[in-house]
Scaffold this motif. Structure first.
Motif, PDB file in Angstrom:
ATOM      1  N   VAL A  80      18.609 -32.024  34.058  1.00 24.95           N
ATOM      2  CA  VAL A  80      19.897 -32.392  33.469  1.00 24.95           C
ATOM      3  C   VAL A  80      20.606 -33.353  34.415  1.00 24.95           C
ATOM      4  N   PHE A  81      21.174 -34.436  33.850  1.00 24.09           N
ATOM      5  CA  PHE A  81      21.808 -35.467  34.669  1.00 24.09           C
ATOM      6  C   PHE A  81      23.158 -35.857  34.078  1.00 24.09           C
ATOM      7  N   THR A  82      23.966 -36.465  34.916  1.00 27.81           N
ATOM      8  CA  THR A  82      25.259 -36.959  34.457  1.00 27.81           C
ATOM      9  C   THR A  82      25.301 -38.478  34.352  1.00 27.81           C
ATOM     10  N   ASP A  83      24.216 -39.163  34.698  1.00 29.68           N
ATOM     11  CA  ASP A  83      24.203 -40.619  34.575  1.00 29.68           C
ATOM     12  C   ASP A  83      22.864 -41.076  34.015  1.00 29.68           C
ATOM     13  N   ALA A  84      22.911 -42.223  33.320  1.00 29.76           N
ATOM     14  CA  ALA A  84      21.734 -42.727  32.608  1.00 29.76           C
ATOM     15  C   ALA A  84      20.618 -43.148  33.556  1.00 29.76           C
ATOM     16  N   MET A  85      20.972 -43.728  34.707  1.00 30.20           N
ATOM     17  CA  MET A  85      19.948 -44.241  35.615  1.00 30.20           C
ATOM     18  C   MET A  85      19.080 -43.103  36.163  1.00 30.20           C
ATOM     19  N   SER A  86      19.719 -41.998  36.574  1.00 31.73           N
ATOM     20  CA  SER A  86      18.954 -40.866  37.100  1.00 31.73           C
ATOM     21  C   SER A  86      18.066 -40.262  36.025  1.00 31.73           C
ATOM     22  N   ALA A  87      18.609 -40.171  34.807  1.00 35.07           N
ATOM     23  CA  ALA A  87      17.815 -39.646  33.704  1.00 35.07           C
ATOM     24  C   ALA A  87      16.607 -40.547  33.427  1.00 35.07           C
ATOM     25  N   PHE A 107      34.302 -58.568  31.759  1.00 38.94           N
ATOM     26  CA  PHE A 107      32.970 -57.993  31.633  1.00 38.94           C
ATOM     27  C   PHE A 107      32.774 -56.883  32.662  1.00 38.94           C
ATOM     28  N   LYS A 108      32.211 -55.777  32.195  1.00 37.20           N
ATOM     29  CA  LYS A 108      31.949 -54.639  33.061  1.00 37.20           C
ATOM     30  C   LYS A 108      30.535 -54.132  32.833  1.00 37.20           C
ATOM     31  N   LEU A 109      29.977 -53.515  33.871  1.00 37.10           N
ATOM     32  CA  LEU A 109      28.647 -52.942  33.783  1.00 37.10           C
ATOM     33  C   LEU A 109      28.652 -51.760  32.815  1.00 37.10           C
ATOM     34  N   VAL A 110      27.744 -51.775  31.849  1.00 32.24           N
ATOM     35  CA  VAL A 110      27.594 -50.651  30.920  1.00 32.24           C
ATOM     36  C   VAL A 110      26.620 -49.636  31.505  1.00 32.24           C
ATOM     37  N   ASN A 111      25.447 -50.096  31.902  1.00 29.35           N
ATOM     38  CA  ASN A 111      24.462 -49.212  32.521  1.00 29.35           C
ATOM     39  C   ASN A 111      23.398 -50.049  33.230  1.00 29.35           C
ATOM     40  N   GLU A 112      22.582 -49.369  34.010  1.00 26.00           N
ATOM     41  CA  GLU A 112      21.467 -50.035  34.675  1.00 26.00           C
ATOM     42  C   GLU A 112      20.291 -49.071  34.721  1.00 26.00           C
ATOM     43  N   PHE A 113      19.107 -49.629  34.625  1.00 24.39           N
ATOM     44  CA  PHE A 113      17.895 -48.828  34.592  1.00 24.39           C
ATOM     45  C   PHE A 113      16.859 -49.421  35.541  1.00 24.39           C
ATOM     46  N   TYR A 114      16.195 -48.535  36.314  1.00 19.54           N
ATOM     47  CA  TYR A 114      14.954 -48.880  36.988  1.00 19.54           C
ATOM     48  C   TYR A 114      13.872 -48.195  36.160  1.00 19.54           C
ATOM     49  N   VAL A 115      13.063 -48.973  35.485  1.00 20.76           N
ATOM     50  CA  VAL A 115      12.188 -48.379  34.496  1.00 20.76           C
ATOM     51  C   VAL A 115      10.838 -49.092  34.471  1.00 20.76           C
ATOM     52  N   TYR A 116       9.780 -48.307  34.323  1.00 20.46           N
ATOM     53  CA  TYR A 116       8.483 -48.892  34.004  1.00 20.46           C
ATOM     54  C   TYR A 116       8.494 -49.114  32.492  1.00 20.46           C
ATOM     55  N   ALA A 162      27.768 -34.596  23.755  1.00 20.05           N
ATOM     56  CA  ALA A 162      28.981 -35.419  23.695  1.00 20.05           C
ATOM     57  C   ALA A 162      30.171 -34.753  24.380  1.00 20.05           C
ATOM     58  N   LYS A 163      30.214 -33.433  24.395  1.00 21.36           N
ATOM     59  CA  LYS A 163      31.345 -32.736  25.004  1.00 21.36           C
ATOM     60  C   LYS A 163      31.365 -32.881  26.519  1.00 21.36           C
ATOM     61  N   THR A 164      30.194 -32.821  27.122  1.00 22.30           N
ATOM     62  CA  THR A 164      30.114 -32.874  28.591  1.00 22.30           C
ATOM     63  C   THR A 164      29.587 -34.202  29.109  1.00 22.30           C
ATOM     64  N   ASN A 165      29.042 -35.042  28.205  1.00 21.91           N
ATOM     65  CA  ASN A 165      28.429 -36.323  28.557  1.00 21.91           C
ATOM     66  C   ASN A 165      27.253 -36.149  29.521  1.00 21.91           C
ATOM     67  N   LYS A 166      26.583 -35.012  29.406  1.00 21.91           N
ATOM     68  CA  LYS A 166      25.412 -34.743  30.239  1.00 21.91           C
ATOM     69  C   LYS A 166      24.138 -35.057  29.471  1.00 21.91           C
ATOM     70  N   ARG A 167      23.137 -35.511  30.198  1.00 27.42           N
ATOM     71  CA  ARG A 167      21.877 -35.957  29.602  1.00 27.42           C
ATOM     72  C   ARG A 167      20.792 -34.930  29.904  1.00 27.42           C
ATOM     73  N   TYR A 168      20.226 -34.361  28.850  1.00 29.68           N
ATOM     74  CA  TYR A 168      19.198 -33.332  28.958  1.00 29.68           C
ATOM     75  C   TYR A 168      17.826 -33.966  28.693  1.00 29.68           C
ATOM     76  N   VAL A 169      16.996 -34.000  29.713  1.00 26.67           N
ATOM     77  CA  VAL A 169      15.650 -34.563  29.584  1.00 26.67           C
ATOM     78  C   VAL A 169      14.706 -33.422  29.233  1.00 26.67           C
ATOM     79  N   TYR A 170      14.085 -33.516  28.058  1.00 33.28           N
ATOM     80  CA  TYR A 170      13.244 -32.415  27.607  1.00 33.28           C
ATOM     81  C   TYR A 170      11.813 -32.883  27.336  1.00 33.28           C
ATOM     82  N   ALA A 171      10.887 -31.967  27.525  1.00 31.65           N
ATOM     83  CA  ALA A 171       9.466 -32.273  27.342  1.00 31.65           C
ATOM     84  C   ALA A 171       8.982 -31.918  25.946  1.00 31.65           C
TER      85      ALA A 171
END
Length: 517
Positions: free
Chosen positions: A448-455, A36-45, A475-484
């Motif tokens: 723009v982020f490279t990890d799910a938690m920061s996004a 078992f390995k960590l997939v992701n983690e979130f600090y989220v409201y 998918a090419k860069t695995n970067k997460r773009y947060v848009y309004a």
């Protein structure tokens, strides 16, 4: 000579077996599955929700509610409820999130089944059964169809986490598990709440040793205005729980500084038979002893995995079919009974789950751990800006623009603004970026982020400021773009961007033109 070879082979096999019985628990899980390995983690409201359904039963469309039968003793066949001639298996589960929920931070789709052949039969010889598969088995277990509410099926190609056909330990029933992140599919869906369907998932029909079983689970983390933040971690792997206990450790969270610590765990499993007892899930107390978990009479501490899909202590009935006995497929959601915080104490940062059985074997492939935390001060860091201009130079230009503004106030030539500005004209004439499978339009990018938690942290910040952010992944860069905002109107995107950059927090907001050429 042959006898000598046989003796040597026997001694080698014995020493290998003895070594396996005494190796570390993690090594055993690797031999019999995947650690078992960590997939992701979130600090989220916000919060999370798991839905899913079986893909095998006695009847293709009718619910199965006989609580005295195991999957070993019935002829299993595909469930197929969608009325679509292009699918050979399908089942449905309904997702209902609170009406005031915001963006979907994460959605993970898992499917798991026993699959040594497409069809298997059995016959009785003396006091034993002989099982025989038909020798046909599709290799593409990672390809299924997935449907969001009021939409058409989409083809999904997931990642194979484990394929039992490749391991002699699991050759008899060949369990497998696959995974796909479907966050963008949910965020792009016209409706979030409603019926989700998985189709063309493969499993063995008929009889196999130990019984055939299979099903799918969708785990969703969503944003929601709440008083306290939550720390949510998800893990995946594949572990046979049989003779030896299996431990999974959760760490890097932090319980509340004071007061009651509320913790929940989500666990799907394969092959947890209803009438076979003495399988157990226990959690470590703060004194290092283990406390067996249960949900009253519906999920006993002595028969934790028992072929039921539950939301805490209630059946999840919003499924088609809504069988009470899901014949070897489980989804458990448990609130940890944390009386006087004797399990998850204030400021604790780690704990362990222990799985074991005496009479029944079962397979684990996913766990999620959720606990309330202290309110978090979010100071998101911009990991990457979509700009070829060095940051230092960009800051100098901002200062220069501010000076220009002061000059205009004393009668200097005023710079053109709005839709007549050079900035807007450049946007309208700019060549768009090609990003496959992303909806075309203008995206007002706030970060723009490279990890799910920061996004996720940045999305939460935007929500607390009254915005409704979304994220897409290149998918090419695995970067997460947060848009309004996403729109096909350049004017609408420009207006939004100009409004945002008035706030220092969003001064680096820019517009990405996608798939419009």
């Amino acid at each position: 000579m042959k006898n000598g070879i046989l003796i040597i082979f026997f001694l080698f096999a014995y020493s290998f077996f003895f070594a396996q019985e005494n190796t570390d628990l993690r090594d055993n899980s690797i031999v019999d599955g995947r650690d078992f390995k960590l997939v992701n983690e979130f600090y989220v409201y916000g919060d999370s929700k798991a839905i899913g359904n079986t893909i095998l039963s006695v009847h293709p469309t009718k619910s199965f509610n006989d609580m005295e039968v195991n999957n070993d003793d019935v002829e299993m066949r595909y469930v197929d409820v969608d009325g679509d001639e292009e699918t050979f298996s399908s089942s449905i589960a309904e997702l209902n999130l609170p009406k005031n929920h915001k963006n979907i931070s994460y959605a993970g789709l898992y499917w798991s089944a026993t699959y040594n052949s497409e069809k298997s039969t059995r016959r009785k010889e003396f006091n034993d059964y002989i099982y025989k598969g038909n020798g046909k088995r599709e290799a593409s277990i990672e390809k299924i169809k997935f449907k969001t509410p009021n939409a058409e099926y989409q083809d999904i190609t997931g990642t194979i986490i484990y394929n039992g056909i490749e391991n002699p330990t699991h050759a008899i029933n060949s369990p497998y598990v696959c995974y796909a992140e479907v966050t963008e599919l949910l965020n792009d869906a016209g409706e979030i709440n409603g019926e989700y369907a998985v189709a063309n998932m493969r499993a063995t029909n008929g009889y196999i040793s130990g019984g055939s079983a299979g099903g799918w689970m969708l785990y969703v983390i969503y944003q929601l205005p709440t008083e306290r933040a939550k720390h949510i971690t998800t893990f995946n792997g594949f572990a046979l729980v049989n003779k030896e206990p299996v431990d999974i450790k959760y760490e890097d969270f932090k319980g509340l500084n004071q007061g009651y610590v509320k913790t929940e765990i989500t666990l799907p499993a394969l092959e947890g038979d209803l009438t076979l007892y003495q399988d157990e899930c226990a959690i470590m107390r703060k004194d290092k002893t283990f406390y067996p978990l249960s949900n009253g009479t519906t999920r006993s501490q002595y028969n934790f995995f028992n072929s039921r899909i539950m939301e805490k202590d209630t059946y999840d009935s919003k499924r088609i079919p809504n069988s009470k006995n899901t014949l070897g497929f489980d989804i458990a959601n448990i609130t940890v009974p944390n009386f006087k915080n004797d399990i998850i104490d204030n400021n604790i940062t780690e704990t362990t789950l222990r799985f074991k059985t005496k009479s029944d074997r079962y397979y684990l492939f996913f766990t999620a751990f959720k606990t309330e935390e202290n309110p978090i001060l979010l100071k998101p860091e911009i990991i990457e800006r979509k700009s070829k201009t060095p940051i230092k130079q960009k800051q100098e230009k901002v200062v220069e623009r501010q000076k220009e503004g002061r000059r205009t106030s004393v009668g200097k030539k005023e710079k053109r603004k709005g839709f007549d500005s050079d900035e807007f004209k450049k946007l309208a004439n700019r060549k768009s970026t090609l990003i496959p499978d992303l909806k075309s339009g203008y995206y007002v990018i706030t970060n723009v982020f490279t990890d799910a938690m920061s996004a996720g942290k940045w999305e939460t910040t935007l929500i607390t400021k009254g915005h409704n952010p979304k994220t897409f992944i290149d998918a090419k860069t695995n970067k997460r773009y947060v848009y309004a905002l996403q729109t096909e109107s350049a004017k609408e995107a420009f207006t939004k961007q100009q409004d945002l950059i008035r706030d220092r927090l969003y001064k680096d907001t820019w517009i990405l033109k996608v798939n419009l050429d």
